[in-house]
Design a protein around this motif. Structure first.
Motif, short mmCIF file in Angstrom:
data_model
loop_
_atom_site.label_atom_id
_atom_site.label_comp_id
_atom_site.label_asym_id
_atom_site.label_seq_id
_atom_site.Cartn_x
_atom_site.Cartn_y
_atom_site.Cartn_z
N ARG A 1 -13.27 -0.17 -1.02
CA ARG A 1 -13.04 -0.91 -2.27
C ARG A 1 -13.63 -2.32 -2.25
NH1 ARG A 1 -12.33 0.80 -7.36
NH2 ARG A 1 -11.57 -0.95 -8.59
N LYS A 2 -14.17 -2.75 -1.13
CA LYS A 2 -14.76 -4.08 -1.03
C LYS A 2 -15.83 -4.26 -2.10
CE LYS A 2 -12.87 -6.22 2.57
NZ LYS A 2 -12.31 -7.57 2.49
N PRO A 3 -15.98 -5.50 -2.65
CA PRO A 3 -15.30 -6.76 -2.31
C PRO A 3 -14.00 -6.99 -3.07
CG PRO A 3 -17.02 -7.19 -3.89
CD PRO A 3 -17.07 -5.71 -3.62
N HIS A 4 -13.59 -6.01 -3.90
CA HIS A 4 -12.38 -6.20 -4.70
C HIS A 4 -11.18 -5.60 -3.96
CE1 HIS A 4 -15.24 -7.30 -7.75
NE2 HIS A 4 -15.77 -6.08 -7.74
N ALA A 5 -10.92 -6.10 -2.77
CA ALA A 5 -9.82 -5.59 -1.96
C ALA A 5 -9.35 -6.68 -1.01
CB ALA A 5 -10.25 -4.35 -1.19
N ARG A 6 -8.07 -6.59 -0.67
CA ARG A 6 -7.47 -7.53 0.27
C ARG A 6 -6.52 -6.78 1.17
NH1 ARG A 6 -3.88 -12.99 -1.12
NH2 ARG A 6 -3.66 -13.68 1.05
N ARG A 7 -6.55 -7.14 2.45
CA ARG A 7 -5.70 -6.49 3.46
C ARG A 7 -4.66 -7.47 3.95
NH1 ARG A 7 -2.65 -3.79 6.30
NH2 ARG A 7 -3.34 -2.26 7.88
N ASN B 1 -7.25 0.49 6.42
CA ASN B 1 -8.43 -0.37 6.60
C ASN B 1 -9.67 0.27 5.99
OD1 ASN B 1 -6.88 -2.23 7.99
ND2 ASN B 1 -7.42 -1.43 10.01
N VAL C 1 -9.61 -0.01 2.22
CA VAL C 1 -9.97 -1.37 1.83
C VAL C 1 -11.48 -1.57 1.91
CG1 VAL C 1 -9.75 -3.80 2.48
CG2 VAL C 1 -7.73 -2.34 2.43
N LEU C 2 -12.11 -1.02 2.95
CA LEU C 2 -13.57 -1.13 3.07
C LEU C 2 -14.28 -0.42 1.93
CD1 LEU C 2 -14.12 -0.64 6.92
CD2 LEU C 2 -14.36 -2.76 5.59
#
Length: 246
Positions: free
Chosen positions: A72-78, A66, A69-70
């Motif tokens: 790499r935001k906004p280019h990330a999906r969990r 998690n 992913v944070l």
């Protein structure tokens, strides 16, 4: 009277039916937009990250994925669904998910008795696995401990310490993988006028242990040393479990 022989009116040959060319299928707008996003471009799209976990996992490794992913935001999906994947035995399921979600970076978490708190980072090219590294995570502290100490839109400065990054072929691959994972796309160096309020320091101790720390930069008093923030992702490469750091 003889029966008709099946020839045409002129008697030159059998009559043939004319086949019409099939009409092209109309592509739905949302499908066309998805195809346009994946089509080759002069300037490619930012590298997207896909975070997922195995059928057997721990709360610690879920928190690690998690946090990545944070970062790499906004280019990330969990993905929240459990995935029965063993990356080093068969990477086909990961390649399928990377193609389906148009992601070139993968963070996969798993947990077992022999490989506790295991994090696998992978990089793909043309939706096929190009590089993959496995880490055993310990001494983890979540990014929630750093909440409010830096801006979400700020550029993180990356610092790599240790001779192993230069002399070991495996560690050079790990360094390149972490740069793709943690560095904003299209930014080779941090612009001079861009405020830097956090630093990610990767320290290699030999070829088996890797520590990743997250520091918050204090821009208050002039000349004051920036106090380090709590560690976010200290990790150990496959084969080492020694604890390092302050």
């Amino acid at each position: 009277m003889k029966r008709p022989s099946g020839r045409g009116a002129a008697g030159k040959g059998p009559a043939r039916s004319v086949k019409q060319a099939p009409r092209p299928k109309k592509v739905k707008p949302r499908v066309q937009r998805a195809l346009d996003r994946r089509a080759p471009k002069v300037v490619e799209n930012p590298k997207a990250l896909l975070g997922l976990h195995s059928t057997s996992t721990s709360q610690l490794i879920k928190s690690v994925v998690n946090d990545i992913v944070l970062l790499r935001k906004p280019h990330a999906r969990r993905l929240g669904k459990k995935n029965p994947v063993r990356p080093f035995e068969d990477a086909t399921p990961l390649e399928f998910l990377a193609r389906k979600n148009d992601a070139s970076l993968l963070a996969f978490g798993s947990h077992s008795k022999k490989r506790p708190n295991c994090l696998t980072l992978a990089r793909t090219f043309d939706h096929g696995v190009l590089d993959m590294a496995e880490f055993l995570v310990s001494n983890f502290r979540s990014l929630a401990d750093l909440r409010g100490s830096y801006r979400a839109a700020s550029f993180p400065a990356l610092v790599f310490c240790g001779d192993a990054f230069e002399h070991s072929a495996d560690m050079r691959v790990v360094k390149s993988l972490l740069q793709d994972l943690l560095r904003p796309d299209g930014v080779g160096v941090v612009p001079a006028r861009t405020p830097v309020d956090r630093v990610l320091v990767c320290t290699a101790v030999g070829e088996d242990v890797l520590a990743l720390r997250h520091y918050a930069v204090d821009g208050g008093r002039e000349g004051a040393a920036p106090p380090p923030g709590p560690r976010s992702l200290p990790m150990h490469r496959r084969g080492g479990l020694a604890e390092i750091g302050p």
